[in-house]
Scaffold this motif. Sequence first.
Motif, PDB file in Angstrom:
ATOM      1  N   TYR A 349     -15.347   5.834  23.009  1.00 55.34           N
ATOM      2  CA  TYR A 349     -14.694   7.047  23.531  1.00 55.34           C
ATOM      3  C   TYR A 349     -13.404   6.188  24.181  1.00 55.34           C
ATOM      4  O   TYR A 349     -13.537   6.007  25.230  1.00 55.34           O
ATOM      5  CB  TYR A 349     -15.336   7.719  24.744  1.00 55.34           C
ATOM      6  N   GLY A 350     -12.094   6.668  23.561  1.00 59.47           N
ATOM      7  CA  GLY A 350     -11.012   5.924  24.058  1.00 59.47           C
ATOM      8  C   GLY A 350     -11.282   4.257  24.063  1.00 59.47           C
ATOM      9  O   GLY A 350     -11.405   3.421  22.993  1.00 59.47           O
ATOM     10  N   SER A 351     -11.012   3.492  25.385  1.00 55.91           N
ATOM     11  CA  SER A 351     -11.410   2.076  25.354  1.00 55.91           C
ATOM     12  C   SER A 351     -12.786   1.776  25.637  1.00 55.91           C
ATOM     13  O   SER A 351     -12.914   0.576  25.580  1.00 55.91           O
ATOM     14  CB  SER A 351     -10.149   1.460  26.561  1.00 55.91           C
ATOM     15  N   ASP A 390     -15.843  10.713  14.041  1.00 50.22           N
ATOM     16  CA  ASP A 390     -16.056   9.543  12.840  1.00 50.22           C
ATOM     17  C   ASP A 390     -16.128   8.251  13.589  1.00 50.22           C
ATOM     18  O   ASP A 390     -15.339   8.067  14.782  1.00 50.22           O
ATOM     19  CB  ASP A 390     -14.628   9.666  12.077  1.00 50.22           C
ATOM     20  N   VAL A 391     -16.753   7.276  13.023  1.00 49.83           N
ATOM     21  CA  VAL A 391     -17.041   6.045  13.568  1.00 49.83           C
ATOM     22  C   VAL A 391     -15.754   5.215  13.538  1.00 49.83           C
ATOM     23  O   VAL A 391     -14.664   5.526  12.524  1.00 49.83           O
ATOM     24  CB  VAL A 391     -18.046   5.262  12.843  1.00 49.83           C
ATOM     25  N   GLN A 392     -15.739   4.354  14.132  1.00 47.43           N
ATOM     26  CA  GLN A 392     -14.408   3.377  14.172  1.00 47.43           C
ATOM     27  C   GLN A 392     -14.853   1.899  13.151  1.00 47.43           C
ATOM     28  O   GLN A 392     -14.092   1.764  12.153  1.00 47.43           O
ATOM     29  CB  GLN A 392     -14.059   2.573  15.500  1.00 47.43           C
ATOM     30  N   LYS A 393     -16.086   1.750  12.864  1.00 47.23           N
ATOM     31  CA  LYS A 393     -16.539   0.818  12.262  1.00 47.23           C
ATOM     32  C   LYS A 393     -17.822   1.053  11.765  1.00 47.23           C
ATOM     33  O   LYS A 393     -18.659   1.618  12.489  1.00 47.23           O
ATOM     34  CB  LYS A 393     -16.579  -0.794  12.955  1.00 47.23           C
ATOM     35  N   GLY A 394     -18.384   0.520  10.598  1.00 51.33           N
ATOM     36  CA  GLY A 394     -19.557   0.895   9.720  1.00 51.33           C
ATOM     37  C   GLY A 394     -19.650   2.040   9.225  1.00 51.33           C
ATOM     38  O   GLY A 394     -18.543   2.782   8.649  1.00 51.33           O
ATOM     39  N   ASN A 395     -20.659   2.688   8.851  1.00 53.74           N
ATOM     40  CA  ASN A 395     -20.857   3.716   8.124  1.00 53.74           C
ATOM     41  C   ASN A 395     -22.186   4.786   8.420  1.00 53.74           C
ATOM     42  O   ASN A 395     -23.061   3.929   8.865  1.00 53.74           O
ATOM     43  CB  ASN A 395     -20.990   3.479   6.623  1.00 53.74           C
TER      44      ASN A 395
END
Length: 552
Positions: A349-351, A390-395
Amino acid sequence: MKKRSGIQVMARLIGLVKPLTGYMLLAVLMGLIGHLCAAFITIFGGYAVLEALRLDTPFTLTVLFVCVVAFAIVRGFLRYAEQACNHFIAFKLLALLRDKVFRALRRLCPAKLEGRDKGDLISVITSDIELLEVFYAHTISPAVIAFLFTIIMCLFIGSYHWLLGLLALAAYLTVGIVIPLVTSKLSGDDGMKFRRGSGELSGFVLDSLRGLSETLQYGQGKKRLAQMNEKTDGLAQDEERMKRTAGRNSAVTNTVVLAFDLAMLFVSALLCLSGAVGFDGVLIPTIALFSSFGPAIALAALGSTLQNTFAAGNRVLDILDETPVVEEVTGQPEIAFTGAAAEHVTFSYGSETILSDMSVEIPEHSVVGIVGRSGSGKSTLLKLFMRFWDVQKGNVKLSGTSVSDINTANLRNMESFVTQETHLFHDSIKNNLRIAKLDAADTEIEVACKKASVHDLIMTLPQGYDTPVGELGDTLSGGERQRLGLARAFLHGAPFLLLDEPTSNLDSLNEAVILKSLHEEREGKTVVLVSHRQSTMRIADKIYSVEHGRMS
């Protein structure tokens, strides 16, 4: 909030009129003819004076009298018809705008609306949109009418002498354009400040009503009232400043109108003395200018009010232009649920990183438990399965397909999500449950409630399933609301159940009943059970422990 100029806001708002262009043209035509009738009632009175003085006029007294009566009748009818048409356009557009805003809120929900001041949103949906009625009913067609009316009257007055036509044009431009622009400039951002303050006050009042019992319990009533009075007084001062500006605007407008009337009389008299025009060239142009400031004055009066209107329009456009965090997916092939998984998921969430390289396998027809302390990311993981973000990395996958590639409607049909706090609408228990399945029969609702161990409670209520639950479900306890939330999930009948602390508000007996129902109804279901209670994990086939966003 995006900064837009008044012209940009006006252009966007006018663009919304496109579906009702025909009605707008009709309103302009009726308004133009009506104003011309009103002006020529006085002008024909001037011709009557000339006829009485036995000076050359193109009309007889009989014709003049008949025309004046006809103009008066037509003016009255067209005035009513114009206003009716304008208000039909305005209220139709307000309905369309509200529909657009609700659609926008649906797109933005839940990610962009979490933490948003609900009172401010209510202010936008109600009072801000309502203010746009001024623009649609009293601005667009009056502006077009004033433009066309000015051309016609300048040509008419100028037919006696070109200098008089130019003087009339200067008068109309000063009253209809210069004064409103100067007033708007002097108003600055008062309109936006007032609308923002109004939204903040709405939010404060709504918050105060929801927390009334806590306010009374801890003796904070006087402090809360003082804060409310402070906000109200500030808003009143802003409104007083705007009203004062409007008053000055009106005074200046009337003074300028009188000055131009006297200037027309003076200039036409000089032209008469020089022999450039006759007595009719003094009387008719002066009377014509006297009687034709109506459309221009209507625009002048908008100078101060439009600041407030454009501020409201700007707040509405902010919602319409807001980009959702997650776009809805359509056009993909429908899939059936055969299991779920999170693969090396990282989310922030943000940073602030909430989940870091987390992987979870959820086989079909299994019950998977996830335990961990508050703030460890358990609830966030469930929201990612729902694709609220949505995720930043992965799936994150369902049936081997990334949730970002599944039709949103298909995804929602495969999932049931029970949150820690169940929201209930101010309606009957039956209608609150039917949100999960609009065409559900009464027997289906009862079966779902029995599974959630809430049927017996409902039958003890005065009206059974038709009992109203009160605003936000305040007439029910936290545990009762939670069981109704579970009943919704059972009624929805989705194969993938995401349960976030489903027994946190229940005593041990009811918790056991709910867990027994989940265990018995697990056939054909896949359940993810998030809880900090070890007792809740008794029915889980596999348990994951989350610490600081990682599996441990």
